[in-house]
Design a protein around this motif. Structure first.
Motif, PDB file in Angstrom:
ATOM      1  N   GLY A 131      -2.870   6.731   9.178  1.00  0.00           N
ATOM      2  CA  GLY A 131      -2.080   7.642   8.341  1.00  0.00           C
ATOM      3  C   GLY A 131      -1.378   6.900   7.213  1.00  0.00           C
ATOM      4  O   GLY A 131      -1.209   7.432   6.108  1.00  0.00           O
ATOM      5  N   ALA A 132      -0.947   5.668   7.491  1.00  0.00           N
ATOM      6  CA  ALA A 132      -0.219   4.879   6.485  1.00  0.00           C
ATOM      7  C   ALA A 132      -1.107   4.516   5.296  1.00  0.00           C
ATOM      8  O   ALA A 132      -0.615   4.139   4.230  1.00  0.00           O
ATOM      9  CB  ALA A 132       0.369   3.624   7.122  1.00  0.00           C
ATOM     10  N   MET A 133      -2.429   4.680   5.484  1.00  0.00           N
ATOM     11  CA  MET A 133      -3.362   4.444   4.365  1.00  0.00           C
ATOM     12  C   MET A 133      -3.083   5.386   3.193  1.00  0.00           C
ATOM     13  O   MET A 133      -3.464   5.098   2.058  1.00  0.00           O
ATOM     14  CB  MET A 133      -4.809   4.696   4.828  1.00  0.00           C
ATOM     15  CG  MET A 133      -5.357   3.630   5.734  1.00  0.00           C
ATOM     16  SD  MET A 133      -6.071   2.305   4.782  1.00  0.00           S
ATOM     17  CE  MET A 133      -7.640   3.101   4.334  1.00  0.00           C
ATOM     18  N   LEU A 134      -2.451   6.507   3.473  1.00  0.00           N
ATOM     19  CA  LEU A 134      -2.111   7.431   2.373  1.00  0.00           C
ATOM     20  C   LEU A 134      -1.244   6.736   1.337  1.00  0.00           C
ATOM     21  O   LEU A 134      -1.268   7.084   0.165  1.00  0.00           O
ATOM     22  CB  LEU A 134      -1.380   8.671   2.902  1.00  0.00           C
ATOM     23  CG  LEU A 134      -2.201   9.768   3.565  1.00  0.00           C
ATOM     24  CD1 LEU A 134      -1.288  10.909   3.974  1.00  0.00           C
ATOM     25  CD2 LEU A 134      -3.312  10.296   2.649  1.00  0.00           C
ATOM     26  N   GLU A 135      -0.450   5.771   1.784  1.00  0.00           N
ATOM     27  CA  GLU A 135       0.326   4.978   0.830  1.00  0.00           C
ATOM     28  C   GLU A 135      -0.312   3.610   0.595  1.00  0.00           C
ATOM     29  O   GLU A 135      -0.236   3.071  -0.511  1.00  0.00           O
ATOM     30  CB  GLU A 135       1.779   4.787   1.336  1.00  0.00           C
ATOM     31  CG  GLU A 135       2.605   3.909   0.414  1.00  0.00           C
ATOM     32  CD  GLU A 135       4.111   3.992   0.636  1.00  0.00           C
ATOM     33  OE1 GLU A 135       4.567   4.744   1.523  1.00  0.00           O
ATOM     34  OE2 GLU A 135       4.835   3.286  -0.093  1.00  0.00           O
ATOM     35  N   GLY A 136      -0.928   3.067   1.623  1.00  0.00           N
ATOM     36  CA  GLY A 136      -1.464   1.697   1.558  1.00  0.00           C
ATOM     37  C   GLY A 136      -2.679   1.560   0.662  1.00  0.00           C
ATOM     38  O   GLY A 136      -2.998   0.456   0.214  1.00  0.00           O
ATOM     39  N   SER A 137      -3.383   2.669   0.404  1.00  0.00           N
ATOM     40  CA  SER A 137      -4.545   2.609  -0.482  1.00  0.00           C
ATOM     41  C   SER A 137      -4.590   3.853  -1.369  1.00  0.00           C
ATOM     42  O   SER A 137      -4.760   4.969  -0.887  1.00  0.00           O
ATOM     43  CB  SER A 137      -5.839   2.518   0.339  1.00  0.00           C
ATOM     44  OG  SER A 137      -6.955   2.796  -0.497  1.00  0.00           O
ATOM     45  N   ASP A 143      -5.034  -0.465  -6.173  1.00  0.00           N
ATOM     46  CA  ASP A 143      -5.277   0.316  -4.950  1.00  0.00           C
ATOM     47  C   ASP A 143      -4.240   0.045  -3.858  1.00  0.00           C
ATOM     48  O   ASP A 143      -3.760   0.961  -3.205  1.00  0.00           O
ATOM     49  CB  ASP A 143      -6.684  -0.039  -4.430  1.00  0.00           C
ATOM     50  CG  ASP A 143      -6.967   0.601  -3.095  1.00  0.00           C
ATOM     51  OD1 ASP A 143      -6.813   1.834  -3.003  1.00  0.00           O
ATOM     52  OD2 ASP A 143      -7.345  -0.123  -2.150  1.00  0.00           O
ATOM     53  N   GLY A 144      -3.880  -1.214  -3.671  1.00  0.00           N
ATOM     54  CA  GLY A 144      -3.028  -1.585  -2.524  1.00  0.00           C
ATOM     55  C   GLY A 144      -1.543  -1.612  -2.871  1.00  0.00           C
ATOM     56  O   GLY A 144      -1.140  -1.299  -3.991  1.00  0.00           O
ATOM     57  N   LEU A 145      -0.733  -2.022  -1.899  1.00  0.00           N
ATOM     58  CA  LEU A 145       0.717  -2.100  -2.109  1.00  0.00           C
ATOM     59  C   LEU A 145       1.037  -3.234  -3.070  1.00  0.00           C
ATOM     60  O   LEU A 145       0.579  -4.350  -2.894  1.00  0.00           O
ATOM     61  CB  LEU A 145       1.439  -2.374  -0.786  1.00  0.00           C
ATOM     62  CG  LEU A 145       1.435  -1.278   0.283  1.00  0.00           C
ATOM     63  CD1 LEU A 145       2.277  -1.728   1.471  1.00  0.00           C
ATOM     64  CD2 LEU A 145       1.933   0.045  -0.263  1.00  0.00           C
ATOM     65  N   ALA A 146       1.823  -2.934  -4.104  1.00  0.00           N
ATOM     66  CA  ALA A 146       2.169  -3.968  -5.086  1.00  0.00           C
ATOM     67  C   ALA A 146       3.655  -3.886  -5.412  1.00  0.00           C
ATOM     68  O   ALA A 146       4.052  -3.994  -6.570  1.00  0.00           O
ATOM     69  CB  ALA A 146       1.310  -3.802  -6.339  1.00  0.00           C
ATOM     70  N   GLY A 171      -3.039  -9.605  -7.189  1.00  0.00           N
ATOM     71  CA  GLY A 171      -3.665 -10.196  -5.995  1.00  0.00           C
ATOM     72  C   GLY A 171      -4.711  -9.251  -5.411  1.00  0.00           C
ATOM     73  O   GLY A 171      -5.376  -8.522  -6.150  1.00  0.00           O
ATOM     74  N   ASP A 172      -4.807  -9.254  -4.090  1.00  0.00           N
ATOM     75  CA  ASP A 172      -5.785  -8.406  -3.407  1.00  0.00           C
ATOM     76  C   ASP A 172      -5.539  -6.925  -3.664  1.00  0.00           C
ATOM     77  O   ASP A 172      -6.458  -6.114  -3.586  1.00  0.00           O
ATOM     78  CB  ASP A 172      -5.694  -8.610  -1.881  1.00  0.00           C
ATOM     79  CG  ASP A 172      -6.412  -9.872  -1.475  1.00  0.00           C
ATOM     80  OD1 ASP A 172      -7.132 -10.445  -2.335  1.00  0.00           O
ATOM     81  OD2 ASP A 172      -6.249 -10.286  -0.303  1.00  0.00           O
ATOM     82  N   ALA A 173      -4.265  -6.575  -3.941  1.00  0.00           N
ATOM     83  CA  ALA A 173      -3.925  -5.165  -4.143  1.00  0.00           C
ATOM     84  C   ALA A 173      -4.718  -4.560  -5.300  1.00  0.00           C
ATOM     85  O   ALA A 173      -4.993  -3.360  -5.313  1.00  0.00           O
ATOM     86  CB  ALA A 173      -2.425  -5.009  -4.404  1.00  0.00           C
TER      87      ALA A 173
END
Ligand code: AMP
Ligand code: GLY
Length: 426
Positions: free
Chosen positions: A100-106, A151-154, A182-184
């Motif tokens: 569910g946290a992917m809604l914010e994480g990606s 896409d990711g958390l920044a 970075g990876d984000a």
């Protein structure tokens, strides 16, 4: 009932202040907390993303519920960690699991989720370094300004809004090939720019049932008139006058219901808060982003308006009977003004003594970046304290907050003097 709240900001102090009022709550622990939470709860000096340290704190203090403030522990899977541990699995965690946290994480995941469930949002496409050329071509099909999102958390910095095509292409390349974030930014979402006025709606869900909490508008820029650099948030107002019943009905029908149903259809058992960042485009809501937690400083205006027992609502989330709980919302307006360290959101000094707090009478002071040292309260972060007041109008609530702020002082303190400027009656 002993509760552990994870986090250290104004949001967490607001959770603590609301939960401490519940008769069912015996003792509250906050990790790591701040000088405000220390006055009414017990601070535990650990990092919320250090799951083993959290486990020790939970077992040592007979914790029976964990409320997660910030997104990082959720995206890292703290809820899953609890479920997989024999000694922790029966302790409810308020906050979604990793899926569910992917809604914010990606951002890419959340856009795909919205597409699958026909939830209104800006048109978009996602790109990686292998598809940089296609990204350039997609940008050429759009009108300025251009919106690029890592896409990711920044740390709230991953969204760029650019006025020229040239700049947008350059930044896209920086993000994808030079890993600007970075990876984000290994994947970048490019989306259509939505022109309208922003607000946030908060939902509490047990995975089956939901309650819509008060709406709020925050003020993200450091400077008056919404100018200058982005911050974590400089103030907030709730309710939002332009969020009329008609608009909120559209939000519920077109966004909240499809989101809750979509999570269920995808077998994502989501128990916690959903923060829906919206753009009101000519009276129609579009989702800008989902966050899987409450907002800060929005919590500082949302929770003071909730008249029902917050613990009772959270228990409803844990036991999946939120439908049986009552949500009573005050008709008053809440306004919060954030007081920050001079220089924030760029470099700033810490360790300044805060004076005059005892003189504040008409507002609630939610501590954020504060700590206790030698029986003094000193600054320890960029956002230092949020001053929340309730009133019969935005003007009245703001007047009280500004009056309270005038009683307090620390070296180089700064705050916006125009919170709510766009919402006041002209
Ligand atoms: P986010 O991190 O997704 O909330 O984006 C940060 C900020 O960028 C938002 O609060 C909006 O002000 C702005 N923003 C994001 N997406 C869009 C969009 N599609 N159109 C216009 N503004 C946007
Ligand atoms: N105030 C914005 C946030 O909490 O993300």
């Amino acid at each position: 009932m002993n509760i552990l709240i994870l986090g250290s900001g104004g949001r967490e102090h607001a959770f603590t202040m609301s939960l401490v009022k519940s008769e069912k709550v015996k003792k509250i622990f906050v990790a790591p907390g701040n000088a405000g939470t220390q006055e009414i709860a017990v601070n535990i000096s650990i990092n919320p993303t250090d799951f083993l340290a959290v486990k020790r704190a939970v077992l040592e203090n007979a914790i029976e519920m964990v409320v997660v403030g910030p997104e990082a522990p959720l995206v890292d899977g703290i809820h899953d960690f609890f479920l997989q541990d024999e000694s922790l699995k029966n302790i409810p965690v308020i906050g979604p699991k990793k899926d569910g946290a992917m809604l914010e994480g990606s951002k890419d995941f959340s856009k795909q989720f919205m597409m699958r469930h026909q939830i209104p949002t800006a048109k978009y496409q996602s790109f990686t370094k292998e598809t940089l050329k296609e990204g350039f071509l997609f940008l050429e099909t759009l009108e300025p300004p251009y919106v690029l999102k890592a896409d990711g958390l920044a740390a709230g910095k991953g969204v760029l809004i650019l006025n020229s095509l040239e700049e947008a292409k350059k930044e896209l390349e920086e993000m994808l090939t030079n890993q600007k974030f970075g990876d984000a930014s290994a994947t970048v979402v490019i989306e259509e720019f939505l022109k309208g006025i922003e607000l946030s709606v908060f939902v509490l869900t047990d995975g089956k049932n939901y309650k819509i909490l008060p709406s709020a508008k925050d003020y993200k820029r450091i400077g008056e008139g919404d100018q200058g650099l982005n911050t974590g948030g400089m103030g907030a107002i709730s309710p939002v006058p332009f969020a009329t019943n008609d608009f909120l009905t559209k939000v519920e029908e077109q966004i909240v219901k499809p989101t809750i149903n979509g999570l269920q259809e995808e077998a994502i058992d989501y128990r916690g808060f959903i923060f829906i960042g919206l753009m009101n485009v000519n009276g129609n809501p579009f989702v800008i982003e989902y966050n899987v937690r409450m907002g800060d400083p929005e919590t500082e205006v949302v929770l003071p308006r909730i008249e029902s027992d917050l613990y009772d609502l959270l228990e409803g989330v844990a036991h999946q009977n939120l439908n049986e709980k009552e949500l009573k919302i005050s008709s008053k307006t809440a306004a919060t003004v954030m007081v920050v360290s001079g220089g924030y959101p760029e470099s700033y000094e810490k360790g300044k003594e805060i004076q005059g707090l005892k003189g504040v009478q008409d507002s609630i002071v939610y501590h954020a970046g504060t700590t206790q040292k030698d029986s003094k309260t000193i600054t320890s972060g960029g956002r230092v304290m949020a001053f929340t007041s309730l009133g019969d109008s935005i003007e009245e609530a703001l007047e009280k907050s500004y009056q309270s702020i005038s009683k307090v002082h620390f070296e180089k303190m700064n705050f916006r003097k125009d919170i709510g400027f766009d919402l006041k009656k002209k």
